[in-house]
Design a protein around this motif. Structure first.
Motif, PDB file in Angstrom:
ATOM      1  N   ALA A   1       0.890  -1.086  -0.187  1.00  0.00           N
ATOM      2  CA  ALA A   1      -0.141  -0.134  -0.045  1.00  0.00           C
ATOM      3  C   ALA A   1       0.967   1.063   0.029  1.00  0.00           C
ATOM      4  O   ALA A   1       2.004   1.151   0.766  1.00  0.00           O
ATOM      5  CB  ALA A   1      -0.888   0.094   1.278  1.00  0.00           C
ATOM      6  N   ALA A   2       0.601   2.230  -0.882  1.00  0.00           N
ATOM      7  CA  ALA A   2       1.216   3.337  -1.041  1.00  0.00           C
ATOM      8  C   ALA A   2       0.931   4.261   0.132  1.00  0.00           C
ATOM      9  O   ALA A   2       1.733   5.557   0.365  1.00  0.00           O
ATOM     10  CB  ALA A   2       1.192   3.935  -2.278  1.00  0.00           C
TER      11      ALA A   2
ATOM     12  N   LYS B   1      -8.711  -7.240  -3.046  1.00  0.00           N
ATOM     13  CA  LYS B   1      -9.927  -6.818  -3.439  1.00  0.00           C
ATOM     14  C   LYS B   1     -10.503  -5.722  -2.524  1.00  0.00           C
ATOM     15  O   LYS B   1     -10.891  -6.061  -1.360  1.00  0.00           O
ATOM     16  CB  LYS B   1     -10.773  -7.985  -3.638  1.00  0.00           C
ATOM     17  CG  LYS B   1     -12.127  -7.728  -4.512  1.00  0.00           C
ATOM     18  CD  LYS B   1     -12.993  -8.799  -4.717  1.00  0.00           C
ATOM     19  CE  LYS B   1     -14.372  -8.592  -5.047  1.00  0.00           C
ATOM     20  NZ  LYS B   1     -15.042  -9.723  -5.466  1.00  0.00           N
ATOM     21  N   GLY B   2     -10.802  -4.691  -3.173  1.00  0.00           N
ATOM     22  CA  GLY B   2     -11.504  -3.544  -2.448  1.00  0.00           C
ATOM     23  C   GLY B   2     -10.642  -2.918  -1.144  1.00  0.00           C
ATOM     24  O   GLY B   2     -11.260  -2.235  -0.719  1.00  0.00           O
ATOM     25  N   VAL B   3      -9.329  -3.487  -1.359  1.00  0.00           N
ATOM     26  CA  VAL B   3      -8.404  -2.917  -0.079  1.00  0.00           C
ATOM     27  C   VAL B   3      -7.352  -1.906  -0.784  1.00  0.00           C
ATOM     28  O   VAL B   3      -7.215  -0.884  -0.200  1.00  0.00           O
ATOM     29  CB  VAL B   3      -7.763  -4.062   0.583  1.00  0.00           C
ATOM     30  CG1 VAL B   3      -6.926  -3.530   1.754  1.00  0.00           C
ATOM     31  CG2 VAL B   3      -8.871  -4.797   1.447  1.00  0.00           C
ATOM     32  N   ASN B   4      -6.656  -2.592  -1.679  1.00  0.00           N
ATOM     33  CA  ASN B   4      -5.578  -1.629  -2.241  1.00  0.00           C
ATOM     34  C   ASN B   4      -5.426  -1.784  -3.772  1.00  0.00           C
ATOM     35  O   ASN B   4      -4.434  -1.582  -4.402  1.00  0.00           O
ATOM     36  CB  ASN B   4      -4.207  -2.183  -1.704  1.00  0.00           C
ATOM     37  CG  ASN B   4      -3.787  -3.830  -2.051  1.00  0.00           C
ATOM     38  OD1 ASN B   4      -4.553  -4.242  -2.861  1.00  0.00           O
ATOM     39  ND2 ASN B   4      -2.646  -4.146  -1.751  1.00  0.00           N
TER      40      ASN B   4
ATOM     41  N   ILE C   1      -2.698  -2.751   7.337  1.00  0.00           N
ATOM     42  CA  ILE C   1      -2.500  -4.212   6.686  1.00  0.00           C
ATOM     43  C   ILE C   1      -1.177  -4.695   7.408  1.00  0.00           C
ATOM     44  O   ILE C   1      -1.122  -6.000   7.223  1.00  0.00           O
ATOM     45  CB  ILE C   1      -2.684  -4.380   5.356  1.00  0.00           C
ATOM     46  CG1 ILE C   1      -1.978  -3.539   4.396  1.00  0.00           C
ATOM     47  CG2 ILE C   1      -4.089  -3.999   4.853  1.00  0.00           C
ATOM     48  CD1 ILE C   1      -2.180  -3.828   2.841  1.00  0.00           C
ATOM     49  N   MET C   2      -0.409  -3.761   7.411  1.00  0.00           N
ATOM     50  CA  MET C   2       1.100  -4.455   7.947  1.00  0.00           C
ATOM     51  C   MET C   2       1.431  -3.336   9.024  1.00  0.00           C
ATOM     52  O   MET C   2       1.920  -2.376   8.982  1.00  0.00           O
ATOM     53  CB  MET C   2       1.985  -4.176   6.920  1.00  0.00           C
ATOM     54  CG  MET C   2       1.725  -4.670   5.463  1.00  0.00           C
ATOM     55  SD  MET C   2       3.023  -4.406   4.305  1.00  0.00           S
ATOM     56  CE  MET C   2       4.598  -5.135   5.056  1.00  0.00           C
ATOM     57  N   PRO C   3       0.946  -3.990  10.533  1.00  0.00           N
ATOM     58  CA  PRO C   3       1.472  -3.077  11.501  1.00  0.00           C
ATOM     59  C   PRO C   3       2.981  -2.620  11.754  1.00  0.00           C
ATOM     60  O   PRO C   3       3.143  -1.638  12.259  1.00  0.00           O
ATOM     61  CB  PRO C   3       1.103  -4.114  12.652  1.00  0.00           C
ATOM     62  CG  PRO C   3      -0.004  -4.733  11.973  1.00  0.00           C
ATOM     63  CD  PRO C   3       0.552  -5.275  10.613  1.00  0.00           C
ATOM     64  N   VAL C   4       3.913  -3.302  11.036  1.00  0.00           N
ATOM     65  CA  VAL C   4       5.128  -2.858  11.320  1.00  0.00           C
ATOM     66  C   VAL C   4       5.539  -1.419  10.523  1.00  0.00           C
ATOM     67  O   VAL C   4       6.504  -0.883  10.696  1.00  0.00           O
ATOM     68  CB  VAL C   4       6.240  -3.930  10.547  1.00  0.00           C
ATOM     69  CG1 VAL C   4       5.939  -3.898   8.917  1.00  0.00           C
ATOM     70  CG2 VAL C   4       7.522  -3.670  10.818  1.00  0.00           C
TER      71      VAL C   4
ATOM     72  N   GLN D   1      -1.321   6.633  -6.957  1.00  0.00           N
ATOM     73  CA  GLN D   1      -0.450   6.815  -5.731  1.00  0.00           C
ATOM     74  C   GLN D   1       1.100   6.135  -5.763  1.00  0.00           C
ATOM     75  O   GLN D   1       1.945   6.462  -5.497  1.00  0.00           O
ATOM     76  CB  GLN D   1      -1.458   6.556  -4.558  1.00  0.00           C
ATOM     77  CG  GLN D   1      -0.766   7.180  -3.408  1.00  0.00           C
ATOM     78  CD  GLN D   1      -1.492   7.138  -1.981  1.00  0.00           C
ATOM     79  OE1 GLN D   1      -2.468   6.214  -2.039  1.00  0.00           O
ATOM     80  NE2 GLN D   1      -1.264   7.801  -1.053  1.00  0.00           N
ATOM     81  N   LEU D   2       0.678   4.681  -6.037  1.00  0.00           N
ATOM     82  CA  LEU D   2       1.825   4.042  -6.191  1.00  0.00           C
ATOM     83  C   LEU D   2       2.735   4.408  -7.069  1.00  0.00           C
ATOM     84  O   LEU D   2       4.171   4.506  -6.871  1.00  0.00           O
ATOM     85  CB  LEU D   2       1.427   2.679  -6.247  1.00  0.00           C
ATOM     86  CG  LEU D   2       2.387   1.277  -6.498  1.00  0.00           C
ATOM     87  CD1 LEU D   2       3.072   1.347  -4.983  1.00  0.00           C
ATOM     88  CD2 LEU D   2       1.991  -0.072  -6.610  1.00  0.00           C
TER      89      LEU D   2
END
Ligand code: SAH
Length: 331
Positions: free
Chosen positions: A205-206, A249-252, A214-217, A260-261
């Protein structure tokens, strides 16, 4: 095999220093036992057979996909931890291994099966090499990606030491890639390393807020700081960084997200790999058309992308799937 135990055992047997090298030469070329090592004296071979297990991993399951992919689930001989690795066979003859750096993973990426498992521990150098050697005994191999279980940058000493020996197994540094969630200190160390190993970044995700979700890190190392570290890697090594982007799907996967990416990545430095989601429960994967549209949108905005072939879907070859299943059925 545990290369440290090998050294101490050979010393204990009063063997000359070159003996360990001989044993490694045979092992790295794919022999299946000490007995095959004909330039090692027979009594030394039988002592080694009794005292140094030939592998630090035991195979607990091996699945063969229709497309030629082979996935092995191992457990560590020392303490029974699950470890998985995959051999991918391509039509052009390439043989690529996907190796694990940890048993389980301390990070909790929400789409990843390994992330839902309890973290075990870092794998040793020998446990990393023994994954590759397992497949080397089946056939010659020429590429390695650290995209199995775990975050390689959190076990970088052992990963790099294993990489040092991979050319003996047939895999040059240039054909080795380390994939990371964006663990900045690890990226910096890889930048300083003398080995020309490739860097792959799991971006997904950008947008900072979405990426954190989606990636807590991402809360620890923001995307902006990760991309700065990747830029420095590129400047130092002059090697493109691979971006992994799993399509949810529907997220990124919207048009705006593709734009944006494309905006945050310099096409001179980055190459995007769009990854069809291997469903592990929590999300739906984007469909073929959505992925193609996303790729077209990226290209329209100046950056190329490839769509990764899905491999071994019939055998749960996605990161963590096999081990997570084995654990679930064991508990
Ligand atoms: N921790 C490292 C290496 C392991 S994961 C990293 O994150 O890069 C290797 C790749 O597989 C990552 O890009 C990860 O996002 C992706 N992945 C994990 N689960 C997946 C799934 N179910 N389907 C498709 N790709 C997945």
């Amino acid at each position: 095999m545990d290369l440290q135990t090998l050294d101490t055992t050979l010393a204990d047997l009063g063997q000359p220093a070159f003996r360990a090298k001989q044993v490694w030469e045979w092992t790295s070329r794919g022999v299946a036992s000490y007995d095959a090592m004909t330039n090692v004296p027979a009594e030394v071979r039988s002592e080694l057979t009794a005292r140094v297990p030939f592998s630090t991993l035991e195979v607990t399951n091996e699945a063969h996909s229709k497309d030629g992919t082979v996935k092995a689930l191992f457990k560590t001989v020392k303490d029974g931890r699950p470890v998985e690795a995959v051999l991918m066979r391509y039509r052009d003859g390439r043989r690529s291994l996907c190796l694990s750096s940890q048993s389980g993973c301390p990070l909790t990426c929400t789409f990843c099966a390994t992330g839902t498992m309890k973290f075990g521990r870092n794998l040793t150098v020998s446990e990393i090499l023994d994954q590759a050697l397992h497949f080397r005994r089946i056939e010659e191999v020429d590429h390695v990606v650290f995209m199995g279980m775990g975050e390689p940058m959190m076990n970088l000493d052992n990963v790099l030491e294993a990489c040092r020996r991979l050319p003996d197994v047939g895999v040059t540094h240039r054909r080795t890639a380390i994939s990371t969630v964006g663990w900045v200190p690890g990226i910096e160390r890889l930048t300083e390393s003398d080995m020309p190993i490739r860097l792959a970044l799991s971006l997904h995700a950008a947008d900072e807020a979405l990426r954190s979700k989606i990636m807590p890190v991402n809360d620890r190392y923001s995307l902006a700081s990760v991309l700065e570290a990747c830029d420095r890697f590129y400047e130092a090594k002059k090697r493109m960084v691979f971006i992994e982007y799993v399509m949810l799907k529907g997220v990124n996967d919207s048009y705006a997200q593709a734009v944006q990416l494309a905006d945050v990545l310099d096409p001179k430095k980055y190459k995007i790999n769009l990854i069809p989601y291997n469903p592990t429960g929590s999300y739906d994967g984007s469909g073929r058309e959505a992925i193609a549209a996303f790729k077209a949108a990226l290209e329209e905005h100046g950056i190329g992308a490839t769509i990764r072939l899905t491999r071994g879907q019939d055998i749960d070859a996605a990161c963590g799937q096999l081990a997570a299943k084995a654990l679930a059925s064991a508990s």
